[in-house]
Design an enzyme around this catalytic site. Structure first.
Site, PDB file in Angstrom:
ATOM      1  N   ASP A 100       0.789  -1.234   0.000  1.00  9.07           N
ATOM      2  CA  ASP A 100       0.000   0.000   0.000  1.00  9.07           C
ATOM      3  C   ASP A 100       0.821   1.283   0.000  1.00  9.07           C
ATOM      4  O   ASP A 100       0.283   2.383  -0.207  1.00  9.07           O
ATOM      5  CB  ASP A 100      -0.989   0.004   1.187  1.00  9.07           C
ATOM      6  CG  ASP A 100      -0.310  -0.201   2.552  1.00  9.07           C
ATOM      7  OD1 ASP A 100       0.874   0.162   2.707  1.00  9.07           O
ATOM      8  OD2 ASP A 100      -0.978  -0.723   3.473  1.00  9.07           O
TER       9      ASP A 100
ATOM     10  N   HIS B 207       6.736  -7.460  -1.133  1.00  7.48           N
ATOM     11  CA  HIS B 207       5.723  -7.925  -2.088  1.00  7.48           C
ATOM     12  C   HIS B 207       5.382  -6.893  -3.151  1.00  7.48           C
ATOM     13  O   HIS B 207       4.327  -6.979  -3.785  1.00  7.48           O
ATOM     14  CB  HIS B 207       4.458  -8.367  -1.331  1.00  7.48           C
ATOM     15  CG  HIS B 207       4.687  -9.572  -0.463  1.00  7.48           C
ATOM     16  ND1 HIS B 207       3.831  -9.970   0.547  1.00  7.48           N
ATOM     17  CD2 HIS B 207       5.696 -10.489  -0.461  1.00  7.48           C
ATOM     18  CE1 HIS B 207       4.304 -11.060   1.132  1.00  7.48           C
ATOM     19  NE2 HIS B 207       5.437 -11.393   0.547  1.00  7.48           N
TER      20      HIS B 207
ATOM     21  N   CYS C  44       5.485  -3.964 -17.383  1.00  6.94           N
ATOM     22  CA  CYS C  44       5.068  -4.394 -18.719  1.00  6.94           C
ATOM     23  C   CYS C  44       5.517  -5.828 -18.985  1.00  6.94           C
ATOM     24  O   CYS C  44       6.684  -6.166 -18.780  1.00  6.94           O
ATOM     25  CB  CYS C  44       5.652  -3.456 -19.777  1.00  6.94           C
ATOM     26  SG  CYS C  44       5.227  -3.995 -21.454  1.00  6.94           S
TER      27      CYS C  44
ATOM     28  N   CYS D 194       8.015  -5.278 -22.497  1.00  6.74           N
ATOM     29  CA  CYS D 194       9.368  -4.700 -22.423  1.00  6.74           C
ATOM     30  C   CYS D 194       9.932  -4.688 -21.001  1.00  6.74           C
ATOM     31  O   CYS D 194      11.096  -4.333 -20.806  1.00  6.74           O
ATOM     32  CB  CYS D 194       9.362  -3.283 -23.000  1.00  6.74           C
ATOM     33  SG  CYS D 194       8.403  -2.105 -22.015  1.00  6.74           S
TER      34      CYS D 194
ATOM     35  N   CYS E  39       1.054  -0.796 -22.101  1.00  4.95           N
ATOM     36  CA  CYS E  39       2.306  -0.033 -22.103  1.00  4.95           C
ATOM     37  C   CYS E  39       2.399   0.731 -23.438  1.00  4.95           C
ATOM     38  O   CYS E  39       1.731   0.366 -24.414  1.00  4.95           O
ATOM     39  CB  CYS E  39       3.459  -1.026 -21.983  1.00  4.95           C
ATOM     40  SG  CYS E  39       5.103  -0.319 -21.994  1.00  4.95           S
TER      41      CYS E  39
ATOM     42  N   THR F 107       1.267  -8.951  11.385  1.00  8.21           N
ATOM     43  CA  THR F 107       1.331  -9.995  10.354  1.00  8.21           C
ATOM     44  C   THR F 107       0.903 -11.330  10.952  1.00  8.21           C
ATOM     45  O   THR F 107       1.218 -11.620  12.112  1.00  8.21           O
ATOM     46  CB  THR F 107       2.733 -10.124   9.718  1.00  8.21           C
ATOM     47  OG1 THR F 107       2.718 -11.217   8.792  1.00  8.21           O
ATOM     48  CG2 THR F 107       3.844 -10.322  10.733  1.00  8.21           C
ATOM     49  N   SER F 108       0.199 -12.121  10.134  1.00  9.59           N
ATOM     50  CA  SER F 108      -0.255 -13.426  10.627  1.00  9.59           C
ATOM     51  C   SER F 108       0.890 -14.442  10.600  1.00  9.59           C
ATOM     52  O   SER F 108       0.746 -15.535  11.130  1.00  9.59           O
ATOM     53  CB  SER F 108      -1.433 -13.926   9.797  1.00  9.59           C
ATOM     54  OG  SER F 108      -1.059 -14.000   8.445  1.00  9.59           O
TER      55      SER F 108
HETATM   56  P1  OAD Z   1      -2.798 -11.085   7.248  1.00  8.99           P
HETATM   57  O1  OAD Z   1      -4.117 -10.549   6.816  1.00  8.99           O
HETATM   58  O2  OAD Z   1      -2.524 -12.512   6.994  1.00  8.99           O
HETATM   59  O3  OAD Z   1      -2.628 -10.847   8.813  1.00  8.99           O
HETATM   60  C1  OAD Z   1      -2.903  -9.598   9.401  1.00  8.99           C
HETATM   61  C2  OAD Z   1      -2.539  -9.686  10.871  1.00  8.99           C
HETATM   62  O4  OAD Z   1      -2.716  -8.400  11.434  1.00  8.99           O
HETATM   63  C3  OAD Z   1      -3.406 -10.654  11.681  1.00  8.99           C
HETATM   64  O5  OAD Z   1      -2.561 -11.506  12.439  1.00  8.99           O
HETATM   65  C4  OAD Z   1      -4.222  -9.737  12.587  1.00  8.99           C
HETATM   66  O6  OAD Z   1      -4.460 -10.316  13.874  1.00  8.99           O
HETATM   67  C5  OAD Z   1      -3.307  -8.529  12.713  1.00  8.99           C
HETATM   68  N1  OAD Z   1      -3.983  -7.268  12.998  1.00  8.99           N
HETATM   69  C6  OAD Z   1      -5.228  -6.861  12.649  1.00  8.99           C
HETATM   70  N2  OAD Z   1      -5.467  -5.616  13.076  1.00  8.99           N
HETATM   71  C7  OAD Z   1      -4.328  -5.200  13.712  1.00  8.99           C
HETATM   72  C8  OAD Z   1      -3.943  -3.995  14.369  1.00  8.99           C
HETATM   73  N3  OAD Z   1      -4.766  -2.940  14.462  1.00  8.99           N
HETATM   74  N4  OAD Z   1      -2.699  -3.940  14.895  1.00  8.99           N
HETATM   75  C9  OAD Z   1      -1.844  -4.981  14.811  1.00  8.99           C
HETATM   76  N5  OAD Z   1      -2.164  -6.143  14.208  1.00  8.99           N
HETATM   77  C10 OAD Z   1      -3.382  -6.254  13.662  1.00  8.99           C
HETATM   78  O7  OAD Z   1      -1.690 -10.135   6.607  1.00  8.99           O
HETATM   79  P2  OAD Z   1      -0.151 -10.450   6.321  1.00  8.99           P
HETATM   80  O8  OAD Z   1       0.467 -11.250   7.393  1.00  8.99           O
HETATM   81  O9  OAD Z   1       0.474  -9.154   5.976  1.00  8.99           O
HETATM   82  O10 OAD Z   1       0.678 -11.364   0.113  1.00  8.99           O
HETATM   83  O11 OAD Z   1      -0.269 -11.327   5.015  1.00  8.99           O
HETATM   84  C11 OAD Z   1       0.895 -11.715   4.369  1.00  8.99           C
HETATM   85  C12 OAD Z   1       0.682 -11.745   2.881  1.00  8.99           C
HETATM   86  O12 OAD Z   1      -0.449 -12.575   2.563  1.00  8.99           O
HETATM   87  C13 OAD Z   1       0.325 -10.420   2.250  1.00  8.99           C
HETATM   88  O13 OAD Z   1       1.452  -9.611   1.984  1.00  8.99           O
HETATM   89  C14 OAD Z   1      -0.337 -10.827   0.978  1.00  8.99           C
HETATM   90  C15 OAD Z   1      -1.232 -11.905   1.549  1.00  8.99           C
HETATM   91  O14 OAD Z   1      -1.719 -12.829   0.665  1.00  8.99           O
HETATM   92  C16 OAD Z   1       0.550 -11.312  -1.211  1.00  8.99           C
HETATM   93  O15 OAD Z   1      -0.410 -10.804  -1.751  1.00  8.99           O
HETATM   94  C17 OAD Z   1       1.693 -11.924  -1.923  1.00  8.99           C
END
Ligand code: OAD
Length: 259
Positions: A123, A138, A146, A149, A166, A206-207
């Site tokens: 984002d 990511h 593109c 190219c 493109c 992150t999860s």
């Molecule tokens: P996830 O959606 O898997 O996990 C989000 C995490 O944020 C969860 O563990 C929530 O509990 C936590 N969370 C929610 N609200 C929060 C807050 N206010 N403060 C702190 N934590 C909070 O997202 P990612 O781990 O980023 O990849 O997912 C990894 C990747 O999977 C992404 O980059 C994307 C996705 O598919 C691609 O698209 C390649």
């Protein structure tokens, strides 16, 4: 009966606040001694900006299948559908701003000039907030690449013409990493290096289920780093953490850094 319960509840709230204060003091002490803190962030850090996460309640992958929307095969099969998904996400992102968690990390970078933020987010909110050193594992949703190219360009059109083309006539794809694809080599190398060198890693929102990002925390730990997870929910990597802070990033991080 409710009269008897009320003091218990109040006592629990007081205890929780005391625990949190102790945790903040502990982490501040670690920051005092740290030479090179590093942050690993995921979708949860942008949740309080209004950006949907992927997993958990209301997550994108609850209602949509990643296989249909975020793989090279899906794009080959139906580029219009994939672009519609990314156009939808770009529309959402066009209206959001960084939140106090992003700004708290900007403040931290004023103290630690080398602070690296390794993010899985596409984002661009860390950079928009003003963080100087961001590794986007990511990719970035505001760039196109593109297929003809190879040219990579910033594109902030909302809505975007679907499917975008493109100048060379080739079809453009979002410059993001899809499932089954390799991460940009220079970015993941820099992230591994940061994980190897850090003595204090914050793992925020992150999860911890997508590789190789999820491996960065155990890797840092193996090299002696102190790990702090900030996430209201437990994750599979909570078990390697030294401290688990079950709070929202936008509430906890500003308090930690004192803004
Ligand atoms: P996830 O959606 O898997 O996990 C989000 C995490 O944020 C969860 O563990 C929530 O509990 C936590 N969370 C929610 N609200 C929060 C807050 N206010 N403060 C702190 N934590 C909070 O997202 P990612 O781990 O980023 O990849 O997912 C990894 C990747 O999977 C992404 O980059 C994307 C996705 O598919 C691609 O698209 C390649």
């Amino acid at each position: 009966m409710s009269q008897k319960r009320a003091p218990d509840r109040a006592a629990r709230v007081v205890r929780r606040m005391q625990d949190l204060s102790n945790t903040i003091e502990e982490i501040r002490g670690r920051l005092e001694d740290s030479r090179m803190p590093v942050v690993l962030s995921g979708a949860g850090i942008s949740a309080e900006s209004g950006v949907p996460t992927f997993r958990g309640a209301g997550g994108l992958w609850k209602n949509m299948r990643a296989e249909d929307l975020a793989t090279p095969e899906a794009f080959e099969r139906d580029p219009v559908l994939v672009w519609e998904f990314y156009d939808y996400r770009r529309r959402v992102l066009a209206g959001v701003r960084p939140n106090p968690a992003h700004y708290a990390l900007v403040r931290l970078a004023e103290r630690f000039k080398d602070l690296t933020i390794i993010t899985q987010n596409v984002d661009g909110l860390h950079s928009l907030a003003g963080s100087p050193k961001v590794l986007e594992l990511h990719g970035n949703i505001w760039r196109t690449r593109c297929l003809g190219c190879g040219r990579v360009e910033e594109n902030r059109d909302v809505p975007i013409t679907i499917p975008p083309r493109c100048a060379c006539g080739g079809m453009l794809r979002p410059d993001v990493v899809w499932f089954g694809e390799a991460l940009p080599a220079d970015v993941i190398e820099a992230a591994f290096e940061a994980a190897d060198r850090t003595d204090l890693m914050f793992v925020v929102g992150t999860s911890g289920v997508v590789q190789p990002a999820a491996s960065l925390a155990p890797r840092a730990k193996a090299n002696g780093a102190y790990l702090v997870e900030i996430n209201p929910d437990a994750t599979p990597i909570s078990t390697v953490m030294d401290v688990v802070v079950k709070e929202k990033a936008g509430e906890f991080l500003p308090r930690l850094v004192g803004i």
